[in-house]
Write an enzyme that holds these catalytic residues in place. Structure first.
Site, PDB file in Angstrom:
ATOM      1  N   GLU A 135       0.813  -1.223   0.000  1.00 44.41           N
ATOM      2  CA  GLU A 135       0.000   0.000   0.000  1.00 44.41           C
ATOM      3  C   GLU A 135       0.845   1.272   0.000  1.00 44.41           C
ATOM      4  OE1 GLU A 135      -2.787  -0.376   3.224  1.00 44.41           O
ATOM      5  OE2 GLU A 135      -3.652  -2.227   2.416  1.00 44.41           O
TER       6      GLU A 135
ATOM      7  N   ASN B 266       2.012  -5.140  -3.198  1.00 39.60           N
ATOM      8  CA  ASN B 266       0.598  -5.396  -2.951  1.00 39.60           C
ATOM      9  C   ASN B 266      -0.126  -4.081  -2.674  1.00 39.60           C
ATOM     10  OD1 ASN B 266      -1.507  -7.443  -2.367  1.00 39.60           O
ATOM     11  ND2 ASN B 266      -1.404  -6.676  -0.280  1.00 39.60           N
TER      12      ASN B 266
ATOM     13  N   ASP C 262     -12.536  -9.998  -0.557  1.00 36.34           N
ATOM     14  CA  ASP C 262     -13.826 -10.086   0.130  1.00 36.34           C
ATOM     15  C   ASP C 262     -14.789  -9.142  -0.577  1.00 36.34           C
ATOM     16  OD1 ASP C 262     -13.024  -7.563   1.183  1.00 36.34           O
ATOM     17  OD2 ASP C 262     -12.368  -8.465   3.052  1.00 36.34           O
TER      18      ASP C 262
END
Length: 538
Positions: A144, A185, A252
């Site tokens: 991030e 990521n 998710d």
């Protein structure tokens, strides 16, 4: 490349678990696991073991868990995850080494030199701990680093070190484990947008500079009220064209509560679309769901009024989204429940104090998914330890204990995850020590230097003898007025101007002619251009 469309699939209950179908495609289907329920809840453990062939530690490998105080490491949670995965023939993705969140305050308050050294040491210790463990195959090295507009996040990492910390982190991770797959990521990069394009440009630039970025992770925290990123497959493919592996790392799909059948249907479609996108891109290694039961989802605590984001409900019952994932993985595949034949009895050779070579007669597979490789175990009477994996009928075992008897056996595995029966046991005893003819050499190279400091990397340690060694000690002398300010991949002590560097757990075993390396940083008086000399190795 897999086709973007799938043949009709059998209902979920009429076929095997998720991992069976993922493995048949050469993919993983994973879950982020929490140590609490893994230790305390049978249903949680059983589903985690049965359904998934890959796991990520939800929190146990982050900096605040592994190094809460400087130089004080705690691997209890991380080891629990790795041990569980080893017992269940799962691979582990390490998450995460360098992140602006969940990093202790002692790191955030450091100056530039000390922060860079702390980062390199942390990576060396955490990655190095599992470098010889066949279960831990990949790491999120940096996490991030962009804001939602594609600019650099103004984190304490960026504010103190600038952009260079990213390349430094990847290089440190490669030094700690030359075989691990190293990933960058981020979230909100699933579709083609300003943020994912910034990521694309950075990965392209880093790889052109020789920085070891092997893979890109797309987190996949989606919400049905915000729409689906319909260009996800196109986006995955453009990154794959850079030569990197791609993966969905934290999937998710949340909804505004309360949950209802319509929302369930939309959620299931989102899950299916993500799986299909990964299926269609050859370089997509697999999909990791961020948890699996709504009972332990991070979503309700982070997004007010939202939840029900996972594929099992709070009572461990499968939801429509589970069926969607299952059928997307199973479509176009046949069910293979036939294990490979039993491998031959392993034969040992080249046994040293800490290594041995094994060979055995190969297995065959008639179930349709093909022979995928072999697992090698040490028989210990209770929980047997997996010593390694091989895709051929031979393996070189390293990191063994001197003067110790080993009883080992082999199991073959196929593409559907079926395991053969155990081979017959083979017994060998490692030698008591390195033996005669040993000896090592050390050569230091100045990587870069500036007015009042320099970095020596690598210091290459080579076993020049005819026998394996299980440890080494390098000594060298700092010029007068020079002081050591950091080191990595070695345990270092200083007495006056004499520096003694000893191997750490992951780099002490060296076969004849094998090499390893460590590095260090030194501060010196301005204008002094001297560097260390007199490297000796024992």
């Amino acid at each position: 490349m897999f086709a973007a469309f799938l043949l009709p699939a059998l209902p979920a209950e009429a076929s095997g678990p998720l991992r069976t179908h993922a493995a048949a495609r050469g993919k993983f289907i994973g879950a982020a696991l929490a140590t609490g329920p893994l230790s305390n809840e049978t249903s949680y453990r059983n589903i985690a073991a049965t359904e998934f062939n890959q796991v990520t530690a939800e929190n146990a490998m982050k900096w605040d868990a592994t190094e809460p105080s400087q130089g004080q490491f705690n691997f209890s949670g991380a080891d629990a995850i790795v041990n569980f995965a080893t017992q269940n023939n799962q691979q582990v993705h390490g998450h995460t080494l360098v992140w602006h969140s969940q990093t202790p305050g002692w790191v955030q308050g450091l100056g530039a030199t000390q922060m860079r050294t702390a980062m390199q040491n942390h990576i060396s210790q955490v990655v190095g701990r599992y470098a010889s463990n066949a279960t831990v195959v990949s790491w999120d090295v940096v996490n991030e680093i962009f804001d939602d507009n594609g600019g650099w996040r103004t984190s304490f990492w960026y504010n103190t070190l600038g952009q260079s910390y990213v390349a430094d982190a990847f290089r440190a991770a490669r030094a700690a484990d030359p075989n691990a797959r190293l990933c960058i990521n981020d979230y909100n990069v699933e579709g083609i947008n300003a943020k994912s394009t910034a990521m694309y440009n950075l990965v392209s630039s880093l790889r052109q500079q020789g920085v070891p970025v092997d893979c890109v992770g797309f987190q996949g925290h989606l919400a049905i009220q915000y729409g689906f990123p319909n260009d996800i497959q196109q986006n995955l493919q453009r990154f794959a064209n850079l030569g990197v592996q791609v993966r969905i790392t934290e999937l998710d799909v949340r909804m505004q509560m309360p949950r209802d059948a319509t929302k369930d249907t939309t959620q299931a479609t989102y899950y299916r679309n993500v799986i299909n996108a990964c299926n269609a891109v050859t370089a997509c290694a697999g999909v990791t769901i961020w948890g699996f039961t709504d009972k332990y989802s991070w979503v309700p605590d982070t997004f007010s009024g939202q939840g029900a984001a996972l594929i099992y409900n709070e009572n461990y019952q499968q939801k429509p989204s589970y069926t969607a994932v299952h059928d997307a993985l199973a479509g176009g595949t046949s069910t293979d429940n036939t294990p490979p034949t039993t491998p031959g009895t392993p034969s040992s050779s080249g046994v040293t104090s800490n290594s041995a070579a094994l060979t055995w007669t190969a297995s065959t597979d008639s179930g349709g998914s093909g022979l995928a490789g072999y697992n090698v175990y040490r028989e210990q009477g209770t929980t047997d330890t997996q010593l390694g994996q091989s895709t051929t009928n031979s393996i070189s075992l390293t990191g063994l204990t001197p003067n110790t008897q080993y009883q080992v056996y082999v199991r073959a595995r196929d593409g559907a995850g079926n395991l053969s029966a155990n081979s017959a046991l083979a017994t060998f005893t490692t030698q008591s020590g390195p033996g005669g003819g040993g000896g090592c050499t050390a050569v230091g190279t100045v990587q870069n230097q500036w007015n009042n400091g320099y970095v020596v990397q690598p210091v290459t340690v080579t076993n020049g003898g005819t026998s394996a060694i299980s440890g080494w000690t390098v000594t060298f002398t700092l010029p007068s007025g020079h002081t050591l300010s950091g080191s990595w991949n070695a345990a270092v002590t200083v007495s006056g101007q004499t520096v003694t560097a000893r191997n750490v757990s992951h780099n002490g075993n060296l076969a004849p002619n094998a090499s390893t390396s460590f590095g260090f940083q030194v501060s010196r008086p301005s204008g002094n251009t001297q560097t260390p000399s007199g490297y000796t190795c024992a």
